[in-house]
Design a protein around this motif. Structure first.
Motif, short mmCIF file in Angstrom:
data_model
loop_
_atom_site.label_atom_id
_atom_site.label_comp_id
_atom_site.label_asym_id
_atom_site.label_seq_id
_atom_site.Cartn_x
_atom_site.Cartn_y
_atom_site.Cartn_z
N CYS A 128 0.84 -1.20 0.00
CA CYS A 128 0.00 0.00 0.00
C CYS A 128 0.88 1.25 0.00
O CYS A 128 2.02 1.21 0.46
N TYR B 8 2.18 5.35 -3.58
CA TYR B 8 1.04 4.49 -3.90
C TYR B 8 1.56 3.05 -3.96
O TYR B 8 2.77 2.82 -3.95
N ALA B 9 0.65 2.13 -4.07
CA ALA B 9 1.07 0.73 -4.17
C ALA B 9 1.92 0.52 -5.40
O ALA B 9 2.84 -0.30 -5.40
N PHE B 10 1.64 1.27 -6.45
CA PHE B 10 2.33 1.07 -7.72
C PHE B 10 3.45 2.08 -7.97
O PHE B 10 4.10 2.02 -9.00
N ALA B 11 3.63 3.05 -7.10
CA ALA B 11 4.59 4.09 -7.44
C ALA B 11 5.14 4.82 -6.23
O ALA B 11 4.46 4.97 -5.21
N VAL B 12 6.38 5.23 -6.38
CA VAL B 12 7.00 6.14 -5.42
C VAL B 12 7.38 7.38 -6.22
O VAL B 12 8.50 7.52 -6.70
N PRO B 13 6.42 8.29 -6.43
CA PRO B 13 6.64 9.43 -7.32
C PRO B 13 7.31 10.59 -6.59
O PRO B 13 6.64 11.39 -5.94
N PHE B 14 8.62 10.70 -6.73
CA PHE B 14 9.33 11.79 -6.05
C PHE B 14 8.98 13.14 -6.67
O PHE B 14 9.22 14.18 -6.08
N GLN C 157 6.46 3.17 1.89
CA GLN C 157 5.42 2.25 1.44
C GLN C 157 5.19 1.23 2.54
O GLN C 157 6.07 1.00 3.38
N LYS D 133 12.20 0.94 -12.00
CA LYS D 133 11.09 0.11 -11.54
C LYS D 133 11.56 -0.75 -10.37
O LYS D 133 12.55 -1.47 -10.48
N VAL D 134 10.86 -0.62 -9.26
CA VAL D 134 11.19 -1.41 -8.07
C VAL D 134 10.29 -2.65 -8.03
O VAL D 134 9.10 -2.57 -8.35
N GLN E 176 -4.47 2.88 -5.22
CA GLN E 176 -4.72 1.48 -5.51
C GLN E 176 -3.80 0.64 -4.65
O GLN E 176 -2.60 0.84 -4.64
N ALA F 19 4.72 6.92 -12.66
CA ALA F 19 5.25 7.09 -11.30
C ALA F 19 5.67 8.53 -11.08
O ALA F 19 6.15 8.86 -10.02
N ARG G 151 8.29 11.46 -11.48
CA ARG G 151 9.74 11.26 -11.41
C ARG G 151 10.00 10.37 -10.20
O ARG G 151 9.83 10.81 -9.08
N GLY G 152 10.35 9.17 -10.44
CA GLY G 152 10.55 8.27 -9.31
C GLY G 152 10.53 6.84 -9.75
O GLY G 152 10.92 6.52 -10.87
N SER G 153 10.06 5.99 -8.85
CA SER G 153 10.11 4.56 -9.10
C SER G 153 8.71 3.99 -9.25
O SER G 153 7.86 4.22 -8.38
N ALA G 154 8.50 3.28 -10.35
CA ALA G 154 7.28 2.50 -10.47
C ALA G 154 7.49 1.24 -9.67
O ALA G 154 8.62 0.77 -9.54
N VAL G 155 6.41 0.71 -9.10
CA VAL G 155 6.56 -0.46 -8.23
C VAL G 155 5.77 -1.63 -8.79
O VAL G 155 4.61 -1.49 -9.15
#
Lengths: 523, 322
Positions: A314, A346-352, A366, A514-515, B30, B152, B154-158
């Motif tokens: 999450c 977000y669950a899908f992203a860490v948008p800096f 997260q 992508k993590v 989500q 994402a 600027r950053g990391s998509a998870v």
């Protein structure tokens, strides 16, 4: 004259009367009043376990094997219906000379309804003979409670008679049986005086301590039944709503019989009669009742629970609350950040997002939670497709020059921070991406690879952000476990805290990677 | 003229629609929550035979795109953790062809949409060729979410992935070569009576197929009863070694002799067999327990007492002399 005559008449009458009264008194004294006998007001017996003992004959059982097959006729148990996983079984011969190899085994599984096979959790140390038998004893406490109708006099006693199987050793700690209920019975299982206790509840006078503590336990002879006698010594016990409870405790407890070795319906109880009586000092019965106990086959209630692995990720808002509804309760702090985080995830992203300030940390987090009932536990690993490259440019190997490579490199920390080595990521002028971890709100305690405030590897003694980098799959590096457990877990959770600072010379542009979080069970 | 107007209108609607679609693909709140049953599947199969295994994937989060693929794994440590490795060797490449999805009717790596709160059954068919080489093959069935369309910023998509391990043994006769070696059976030689007597067990699999050790450690003390410490029947992959703990109440625990005070010689015997094969592996070790700390404490106490007595005697003598 008349008076003298009267006197002459009176004297013989008086003498005769005195003689008669004396005679009556003598008779009364010489022949005491017979005790009035009655049933107890109430009487009941309670078995600690109402389950039959299990006793079947072996068909096959080979050394080194865990599979046992039993004979399906001619014995108290002719199937494994009432043998259950977890039962302790003893293999012995018909002489009942202890367990084979002095070993008791645990039943691992049985072959369902009307099956004739079962498995044990460790293999047999030696092969079983075809005349050997398998036994699972059902032993437990026996409590007998009676409410007196008549007093129990000083010198009297309470006598309990427990049915014993005919022509067997009724005290060898093996379950007994016979072909009828009348000839079957319980094994005393070497119970001793210390295993028996007496309790008294009364509205009158009945000192509980005057029931002698050294009860007399008499094993049946094979044609007579077992008896337990509790003597009354010191005072009588007044029958004023007095209830006396005599209990044989559960350690070792008496052993229930196996089912009778004759045609019978499984699930129908075999009723056994226990007689209990109070007696006076001449062993004459005062009150007496028969109480019934009814061992029966136990019922296995079973359901198969599949092994499952559940993994949830999450996002975390800047105010430390959950991005998605009902994911986690807001903690007081995350990785030491009590006030707020810089970036919502977000669950899908860490948008800096757009970064305008160099040499300054941006913090984000997260949340992850994992559960599994798999025996060996789980591991969550972390990896990144590559280090963050401008417009997705490949950051070959482990770049260090942000300008030449157009990459935001992983943060080296104080010097040696890596994907498999912790170091401090607490100097904003040392640039790059790193992560650490913190406990989640759940009670579970996973094993962390790194925690922000726990010294590991080269982190300071009391670190403020002991960290690692995610394994760079482009390098290539192998993803490392960040949380794990070696047992089934209900709810293991953790915060993954991301921290980024960029160099002042970092070329402007859109950087990303992508993590990957991967949850796998331990094999 | 009118036609031009219509074209412009359609173009405008298209742009707005596209924009709407793109904007909506930017990450919103989500959560990802996946559950896989079962998490491990162990199978012994003969070449040319076929088996199917059902997997239930539950999505307890929001709607997501899911794909599934098989990734070979190896043992990453002595504790049963997996190391996924996308680079396939020749044997693994060959073995991958034995797997197919019977249900749903998609290929590996093909995505399908899994609505939040729903579940889907995957039926995996395993059918090694008749010419399949005997041996062990370890794969993880990896279910992956897709975040590629979610910006994402600027950053990391998870990406979140959840795996289920497959331990596959291919054997002609059902009796693959299983050989164990006791790599380590260790306990302290000398221990203080108040210490804890812990046994370290590490077993190597020198065979070609994974197995579970079945056995125990029997600890016979000089005084007191024998204790039986049961080994956890963990899987040991071919050509690897694994630390084996003991277990009680269905949970793995340290192999530890359960006694508060230890005294005397503790002879421990490790004895196990592989699965149900009646061949036993055994080794022994022994530990001497003695109350060193207690004796030392007592010795120090009495020495200190003597010293104090001596000092006070000296003081008394010097006082008397004065």
């Amino acid at each position: 004259m008349l008076n003298r005559a009267r006197c002459h008449i009176k004297l013989p009458i008086i003498i005769a009367t005195l003689v008669f009264v004396s005679l009556l008194a003598t008779i009364y004294i010489l022949k005491p009043k017979e005790t009035k006998s009655a049933n107890f007001t109430s009487a009941k017996a309670t078995l600690g376990t109402s389950r039959f003992s299990y006793l079947a004959q072996i068909n096959t059982g080979t050394s080194g094997s865990s599979n046992i097959t039993i004979e399906t006729s001619g014995n108290p148990d002719k199937d494994v219906d009432h043998l259950f996983p977890g039962d302790t079984v003893c293999f012995t011969n018909t002489e009942y000379l202890g367990c084979s190899d002095d070993t008791a085994y645990t039943v691992a599984d049985t072959e369902g309804v009307d099956g004739d096979q079962f498995t044990i959790s460790s293999p047999l140390a030696s092969s079983l003979g075809s005349n050997d038998i398998v036994i699972a004893t059902a032993s437990g406490s026996l409590a007998i409670a009676v409410t007196l109708v008549n007093d129990v006099p000083n010198g009297g006693d309470m006598l309990i008679t427990i049915p014993m199987a005919d022509s067997v050793d009724g005290n060898d700690s093996f379950p007994d049986f016979n072909t009828t209920r009348a000839t079957s019975g319980f094994d005393l299982n070497s119970i001793a005086v210390g295993d028996i206790s007496v309790a008294t509840a009364t509205s009158g006078t009945c000192v509980n301590g005057d029931w002698t503590a050294t009860e007399t336990i008499t094993e049946g002879s094979g044609s007579t039944d077992h008896t337990i006698r509790v003597d009354r010594s010191g005072s009588s016990c007044e029958a004023d709503a007095t209830t006396v409870t005599i209990t044989i405790d559960s350690d070792p407890g008496i052993i229930n019989p196996a089912p009778i070795n004759a045609a019978r319906t499984q699930g129908a109880a075999d009723e056994y009669t226990i007689n209990v009586k109070s007696r006076d000092n001449t062993d004459a019965t005062i009150d007496e009742s028969d109480v019934m106990v009814a061992p029966v086959e136990a019922v296995l209630v079973s359901a198969t629970v599949e092994e499952t692995l559940t993994f949830q990720v999450c996002g975390v808002k800047t105010d430390l609350s959950t991005q998605e509804a009902a994911c986690f309760s807001t903690p007081a702090s995350i990785c030491g950040e009590a006030a707020a985080l810089d970036v919502a995830t977000y669950a899908f992203a860490v948008p800096f997002g757009a970064i305008s300030t160099a040499e300054s940390f941006l913090d984000a987090a997260q949340y992850m939670e994992i559960s599994t009932n798999a025996d060996s536990g789980y591991a969550v690993t972390i990896g990144q497709s590559d280090q963050m490259g401008k417009d997705g440019v490949t950051c070959t190997g482990n770049p260090t020059d942000p300008v030449a490579t157009n990459c935001i490199p992983d943060n080296p920390g104080d010097a040696n921070l890596d994907y498999n080595f912790s170091d401090d990521c607490d100097t904003a002028s040392v640039n790059g991406l790193c992560f650490s971890q913190d406990n989640g709100p759940e009670a579970g305690a996973p094993t962390f690879a790194v925690k922000y405030d726990v010294q590991t590897n080269e982190c300071d003694g009391s670190p403020t952000f002991c960290a690692r980098s995610a394994a760079d799959l482009e390098a290539p590096e192998t993803p490392e476990a960040i949380i794990s457990a070696t047992t089934p877990v209900a709810s293991h959770d953790a915060f993954v805290c991301w921290r980024l600072s960029i160099d002042g010379t970092q070329p402007a542009g859109y950087y990303y990677n992508k993590v990957k979080y991967i949850a796998t069970p331990v094999f | 003229m009118k036609l031009n107007k219509y074209i412009k209108l359609i173009a405008l609607i298209s742009v707005i629609s596209l924009g709407y679609v793109l904007i909506n693909r930017i990450t919103k709140a989500q959560s990802v929550s996946l559950a896989i049953t079962p998490p491990i599947y162990e199978i012994l199969i003969a070449p040319g035979k076929e088996a199917t295994q059902s997997y239930l994937l539950e999505n307890n989060g929001n709607d997501t795109l899911i794909s599934v693929r098989l990734v070979p794994f190896s043992s990453s440590d002595s504790y049963g953790n997996v190391k996924l490795d996308d680079s396939l060797n020749q044997e693994q490449q060959l073995a991958l062809n034995w797997f197919s999805l019977e249900k749903p009717s998609i290929d590996f790596n093909e995505q399908l949409s899994l609505p939040g709160g729903s579940s889907i059954e995957y039926l995996l068919r395993i059918s090694p060729y008749a010419s399949a080489p005997e041996g062990d093959y370890y794969f993880t069935l990896l279910f992956e979410t897709d975040s590629s369309g979610l910006g994402a910023g600027r950053g990391s998509a998870v990406e979140t992935k959840i795996g289920s391990n497959i331990l596959l043994t291919v054997s002609e006769d059902g009796n693959p070569l299983k050989i164990a070696k006791i790599h380590k059976f260790k306990a302290p030689k000398l221990i203080d009576s108040f210490g804890s007597l812990v046994y370290d067990v590490e077993i190597t699999n020198d065979g070609t197929a994974f197995f579970k050790p079945q056995g125990d450690i029997t600890v016979a003390p000089t005084f007191g009863g024998i204790q039986l410490l049961r080994l956890t029947p963990y899987n040991i992959l071919a050509s690897t070694k694994r630390v084996i703990p003991c277990f009680t109440d269905e949970a793995p625990v340290q192999c530890r002799f359960q006694k508060q005070f230890l005294f005397g010689i503790y002879k421990a015997k490790l004895r196990f067999q592989i699965d149900d094969i009646p061949r036993y592996y055994e080794t022994e070790t022994q530990t001497i327990a003695f109350p060193f700390v207690l004796i030392l404490t007592i010795a120090i106490f009495f020495t200190a007492l003597k010293v104090i007595q001596k000092i006070s005697r000296k003081q008394k003598i010097s006082k008397d002399n004065r």
